[in-house]
Design a protein around this motif. Structure first.
Motif, short mmCIF file in Angstrom:
data_model
loop_
_atom_site.label_atom_id
_atom_site.label_comp_id
_atom_site.label_asym_id
_atom_site.label_seq_id
_atom_site.Cartn_x
_atom_site.Cartn_y
_atom_site.Cartn_z
N ALA A 229 -9.42 5.65 -3.78
CA ALA A 229 -9.68 4.50 -4.66
C ALA A 229 -10.92 4.76 -5.51
N GLY A 230 -10.81 4.47 -6.79
CA GLY A 230 -11.92 4.68 -7.70
C GLY A 230 -12.10 6.11 -8.14
N ASP A 231 -11.17 6.99 -7.73
CA ASP A 231 -11.23 8.40 -8.13
C ASP A 231 -9.87 8.79 -8.71
N ARG A 232 -8.99 9.29 -7.87
CA ARG A 232 -7.65 9.63 -8.35
C ARG A 232 -6.77 8.40 -8.51
N LEU A 233 -7.15 7.29 -7.87
CA LEU A 233 -6.42 6.02 -7.99
C LEU A 233 -7.37 4.95 -8.51
N PRO A 234 -6.84 3.85 -9.07
CA PRO A 234 -7.71 2.75 -9.51
C PRO A 234 -8.49 2.15 -8.34
N SER A 235 -9.52 1.38 -8.66
CA SER A 235 -10.30 0.72 -7.62
C SER A 235 -9.47 -0.30 -6.86
N SER A 236 -8.50 -0.90 -7.51
CA SER A 236 -7.56 -1.81 -6.85
C SER A 236 -6.15 -1.37 -7.19
N TYR A 237 -5.33 -1.23 -6.17
CA TYR A 237 -3.95 -0.79 -6.41
C TYR A 237 -3.05 -1.32 -5.30
N VAL A 238 -1.75 -1.20 -5.53
CA VAL A 238 -0.75 -1.61 -4.55
C VAL A 238 0.06 -0.40 -4.13
N ALA A 239 0.17 -0.18 -2.82
CA ALA A 239 0.97 0.91 -2.27
C ALA A 239 2.29 0.37 -1.75
N ALA A 240 3.38 1.02 -2.10
CA ALA A 240 4.68 0.75 -1.50
C ALA A 240 4.86 1.69 -0.31
N GLN A 241 5.39 1.18 0.78
CA GLN A 241 5.67 2.01 1.95
C GLN A 241 6.87 1.45 2.68
N GLY A 242 7.64 2.31 3.29
CA GLY A 242 8.82 1.91 4.04
C GLY A 242 10.11 2.04 3.26
N THR A 243 10.03 2.47 2.01
CA THR A 243 11.23 2.58 1.16
C THR A 243 12.28 3.46 1.81
N ALA A 244 11.84 4.58 2.39
CA ALA A 244 12.78 5.52 3.01
C ALA A 244 13.43 4.95 4.26
N LEU A 245 12.87 3.86 4.80
CA LEU A 245 13.40 3.22 6.01
C LEU A 245 14.04 1.88 5.70
N GLN A 246 14.33 1.64 4.42
CA GLN A 246 14.93 0.38 3.96
C GLN A 246 14.03 -0.82 4.24
N ARG A 247 12.75 -0.59 4.13
CA ARG A 247 11.77 -1.66 4.19
C ARG A 247 11.19 -1.86 2.78
N SER A 248 10.36 -2.88 2.64
CA SER A 248 9.77 -3.16 1.33
C SER A 248 8.30 -3.54 1.53
N GLY A 249 7.56 -2.63 2.16
CA GLY A 249 6.15 -2.88 2.42
C GLY A 249 5.31 -2.80 1.15
N ARG A 250 4.33 -3.70 1.05
CA ARG A 250 3.38 -3.67 -0.05
C ARG A 250 1.98 -3.86 0.53
N VAL A 251 1.14 -2.87 0.30
CA VAL A 251 -0.21 -2.86 0.84
C VAL A 251 -1.19 -2.97 -0.33
N HIS A 252 -2.06 -3.98 -0.29
CA HIS A 252 -3.01 -4.24 -1.36
C HIS A 252 -4.37 -3.64 -0.98
N VAL A 253 -4.81 -2.65 -1.74
CA VAL A 253 -6.05 -1.92 -1.44
C VAL A 253 -7.06 -2.18 -2.55
N SER A 254 -8.28 -2.54 -2.17
CA SER A 254 -9.32 -2.83 -3.16
C SER A 254 -10.64 -2.21 -2.72
N LEU A 255 -11.26 -1.47 -3.63
CA LEU A 255 -12.61 -0.96 -3.44
C LEU A 255 -13.57 -1.93 -4.11
N VAL A 256 -14.47 -2.50 -3.32
CA VAL A 256 -15.47 -3.43 -3.83
C VAL A 256 -16.83 -2.72 -3.80
N GLY A 257 -17.37 -2.43 -4.97
CA GLY A 257 -18.63 -1.70 -5.03
C GLY A 257 -18.40 -0.25 -5.41
#
Length: 280
Positions: A229-257
């Motif tokens: 976060a804040g380097d190769r990715l934005p300071s705040s972003y959303v990750a999808a996970q579980g797609t390969a397992l027929q899930r629809s996970g959404r993880v909200h990641v934020s760098l504060v500071g």
């Protein structure tokens, strides 16, 4: 004992990662905890206990089918949801701040815009991955060493090593060789194209914990956020996970500071899907 099963990291029913939560578990033995975790056969099963410090609201023990963990992310969010839903009142008096005690120490949680998030704990191992490990990781993932764009240790307890691939399609195409893991717990991330379902796609492979692929993983996403976060990715972003397992996970990641010294927060939706009692 009261029992809850909470779906974590999805706003859609049955599309996240479930955690089994046993309330008021002070009388449950280690052997019973381990046996119940094997029986549920979920990524994690947790047990809510009285805290041992006045600085915490509750103590949490976290088990996989293969053993106990000092910290894990989706059980942290799901257990806090269950504790609050059962009438838990934060000792600090702030409705939107909860402090969890676990094997990794004290973990702070907050509720913001109706979504729980936790403060990423310090990494116990970070930094570059040596060439021998990278060759082993490539073998385990079934890819060429040259396909790994970047890598880092992002271990906050479960043992994660993070691997960056060129894009989300490369992440979703992975067909791991489980026999080649040799105890490695590997998290893989790749960016989605603009307009995709999320900013990045993540997969978590951890056969040593008794789970081949974890549907949606808070601890891994916390480590990846501290790394990217804040380097190769934005300071705040959303990750999808579980797609390969027929899930629809959404993880909200934020760098504060500032990167390196700021706080990384990891959040997601939580909902109780099963409630009742359990007899151990």
């Amino acid at each position: 004992m009261r029992f809850s099963q909470v779906d974590v990291f999805s706003s859609e029913p049955l599309r996240g990662n479930p955690v089994a939560v046993v309330h008021d578990a002070a009388g449950v033995t280690d052997e019973q905890m381990a046996a119940f975790a094997r029986w549920t056969n979920l990524s994690e099963t947790t047990f809510l206990l009285p805290p041992t410090t006045p600085d915490a609201d509750y103590r949490l023990r976290i088990w996989t089918p293969g053993g106990e963990l000092p910290f894990a992310g989706h059980p942290t969010l799901g257990s806090a949801h269950a504790w609050l839903g059962a009438g838990g009142v934060p000792a600090a008096g702030a409705e939107d701040v909860v402090v969890q005690e676990c094997g990794a120490g004290l973990v702070r949680l907050r509720r913001q815009d109706g979504r729980l998030s936790f403060l990423a704990p310090p990494l116990v191992r970070s930094g570059p991955v040596d060439d021998a490990d990278l060759r082993a990781i490539a073998r385990a993932l079934g890819i060429d060493r040259a396909d790994i764009v970047d890598s880092a240790w992002v271990d906050n307890g479960p043992g994660w090593v993070g691997v960056l691939l060129a894009d989300a399609d490369a992440v979703l195409a992975l067909q791991p060789d489980w026999a080649a893991f040799g105890g490695l717990d590997i998290g893989v991330v790749g960016p989605h194209a603009a307009g995709g379902p999320a900013d990045v796609e993540v997969r978590a492979f951890c056969p040593g914990l008794g789970i081949t692929e974890d549907p949606v993983t808070g601890s891994l996403n916390a480590g990846l956020g501290q790394w990217l976060a804040g380097d190769r990715l934005p300071s705040s972003y959303v990750a999808a996970q579980g797609t390969a397992l027929q899930r629809s996970g959404r993880v909200h990641v934020s760098l504060v500071g500032p990167r390196g010294t700021g706080e990384v927060w990891v959040g997601g939706d939580t909902r109780t899907t099963v409630s009742g009692t359990v007899d151990l």
